[in-house]
Write an enzyme that holds these catalytic residues in place. Structure first.
Site, mmCIF file in Angstrom:
data_model
loop_
_atom_site.group_PDB
_atom_site.id
_atom_site.type_symbol
_atom_site.label_atom_id
_atom_site.label_comp_id
_atom_site.label_asym_id
_atom_site.label_seq_id
_atom_site.Cartn_x
_atom_site.Cartn_y
_atom_site.Cartn_z
ATOM 1 N N HIS A 1 -6.713 -46.715 45.394
ATOM 2 C CA HIS A 1 -6.108 -45.853 44.392
ATOM 3 C C HIS A 1 -6.527 -46.320 43.008
ATOM 4 C CE1 HIS A 1 -3.082 -48.808 45.861
ATOM 5 N NE2 HIS A 1 -2.854 -49.018 44.590
ATOM 6 N N ASP B 1 -6.762 -39.192 48.771
ATOM 7 C CA ASP B 1 -7.443 -39.028 47.478
ATOM 8 C C ASP B 1 -6.831 -37.911 46.639
ATOM 9 O OD1 ASP B 1 -9.478 -40.970 48.300
ATOM 10 O OD2 ASP B 1 -10.256 -39.365 49.570
#
Length: 430
Positions: A41, A13
């Site tokens: 993503h 992340d």
């Protein structure tokens, strides 16, 4: 030849998708090398936000080959859903290529994931229950089903019957769960395979041919080094090699063909799931960072744990992935915090240590040693040059580069592509 690897330096992340999407503009090939649909993503393209889990970030550029490498485990149902998601929004996927050696996630993998996690009780790892780990287990046990098998009806049926016999014995005898019927899987998943059969090929040949022609290849990682099966906070890790070393085996290219390894990190730290997190914040500052940074998992929606920047973590990633360049994201999230902290080392058993412990119990006992820096209050989301940042922001970024020992190549002051500031052109340097 010019090839660049993008790898997360923390627990995932970090904004890899954003940087990968940015670097995709000059790439001819974008290839993923590990993981599955357990990691997501987020990409902003033409002012629209897209959330992808399997398909590489370069899919939005029709002139670029987008490769799902052999190191991935692919859920056919998720892939078909993601293809439809893109098609419904007018995005072509004609440039997608899927390795015929990639392993396939089937419903019994997800059931096994769930049953094993429940059986662990308080010792659970915090898996996303996507079946990733069990699929990689089958791969190592040599009973996995690959894309090439899925597309051949006779082979798929033969292998599925053999595996189901083993799995159902485990489900019913060990976990007192119901068996999965052959008919519950076969026709549905064979049909999924036929939907994306046109994309399946030997992607190792495609990528190596591109490198031989001098084309620019971008290798896109998922998760981060601290979730790497070998180098992460074991056992609180993923089931694949998320470090740069996963590129060679996960795409089928020689390691000597890699020119740059870009380590992506946030200006702070975050992670999803269980496991040690030395710099984790539980106070109002932590809450502020989570809300301003929208720290919620792309795949699970779970709130991410957040903490101060940890240079011990990123130095560990530099060593184990051979990082040559640093991409620093989300500097803007720290705006308004009066005093910022950076972890420079740990205190363990009365001694200061600079390297990341292998034992998670040792890691839990580590106390971060902090260096404090003054923050800034100015809005920096419009900044497009490093020297235009407030002096305190400049000093913060420089200190991160100094402590990690990695040269800065990009930094970002917001989620938009135009908010990424490039300091050097990696493709020109390769």
């Amino acid at each position: 030849m010019s090839s660049v690897v993008v790898v997360g330096t923390q627990w995932g992340d970090e904004g890899k998708g954003k940087i990968t999407d940015f670097l995709s503009k000059k790439a001819d090939v974008v290839a993923r090398y590990q993981g599955g649909d357990n990691a997501g993503h987020t990409i902003v393209f033409n002012n629209e936000t897209y959330k992808l889990h399997l398909i590489p970030s370069g899919i939005f550029y029709s002139d670029k080959k987008c490769v799902i490498g052999n190191g991935l485990v692919v859920n056919p149902k998720s892939l078909v859903k993601e293809l439809k998601y893109l098609h419904d929004r007018g995005v072509s996927t004609d440039n997608l290529l899927i390795s015929n050696r990639a392993h396939v996630i089937l419903p019994y993998h997800q059931l096994q994931d769930q049953l094993e996690e429940e059986a662990k009780g308080d010792a659970k790892v915090g898996t996303t229950l996507k079946g990733i780990g069990p699929c990689y287990m089958d791969k190592a046990a040599r009973i996995g089903i690959r894309m090439a098998d899925l597309l051949d009806k006779e082979t798929f049926a033969e292998k599925l019957k053999i595996v189901l016999e083993q799995k159902n014995r485990m489900f019913t005898k060990m976990y007192d769960a119901e068996a999965i019927a052959f008919d519950d899987i076969f026709e549905e998943y064979y049909a999924y395979g036929q939907e994306f059969a046109k994309y399946v090929c030997d992607t190792s040949v495609v990528v190596n041919d591109s490198l031989d022609k001098g084309e620019k290849v971008l290798f896109e990682g998922a998760q981060g080094v601290l979730l790497d099966l070998d180098h992460g906070t074991y056992p609180f890790v993923t089931s694949s090699n998320a470090s740069a070393g996963g590129v060679a085996s996960g795409v089928g290219v020689g390691p000597a063909r890699i020119d740059h390894v870009v380590g992506v990190c946030k200006a702070y730290t975050s992670r999803v799931g269980d496991g040690p997190f030395p710099t984790e914040l539980f106070d109002e500052i932590g809450h502020q960072i989570r809300e301003v940074g929208r720290e919620y998992g792309t795949t699970t929606g779970r709130p991410r744990r957040v903490g101060w920047f940890d240079s011990v973590v990123v130095r560990h990633s530099r060593r184990t992935s051979g990082l040559t360049d640093l991409s620093l994201n989300s500097i803007d999230v720290l705006t308004g915090i009066e005093t910022l902290k950076i972890c420079t080392s740990y205190e363990f058993n009365g001694k200061q240590i600079d390297e990341y412990p292998a034992s998670f119990r040792d890691l839990e006992a580590c106390v971060p040693v902090y260096e404090e820096l003054p923050g800034w209050k100015e809005d920096i989301t419009h900044i497009r040059k490093f020297e235009d940042l407030p002096i305190n922001a400049q000093n913060y970024v420089k200190r991160i580069a100094d402590l990690t020992g990695i040269s800065l190549v990009t930094f970002s002051v917001g989620p938009g592509r135009e908010q990424t500031v490039v300091l050097r052109d990696l493709y020109e340097e390769a």
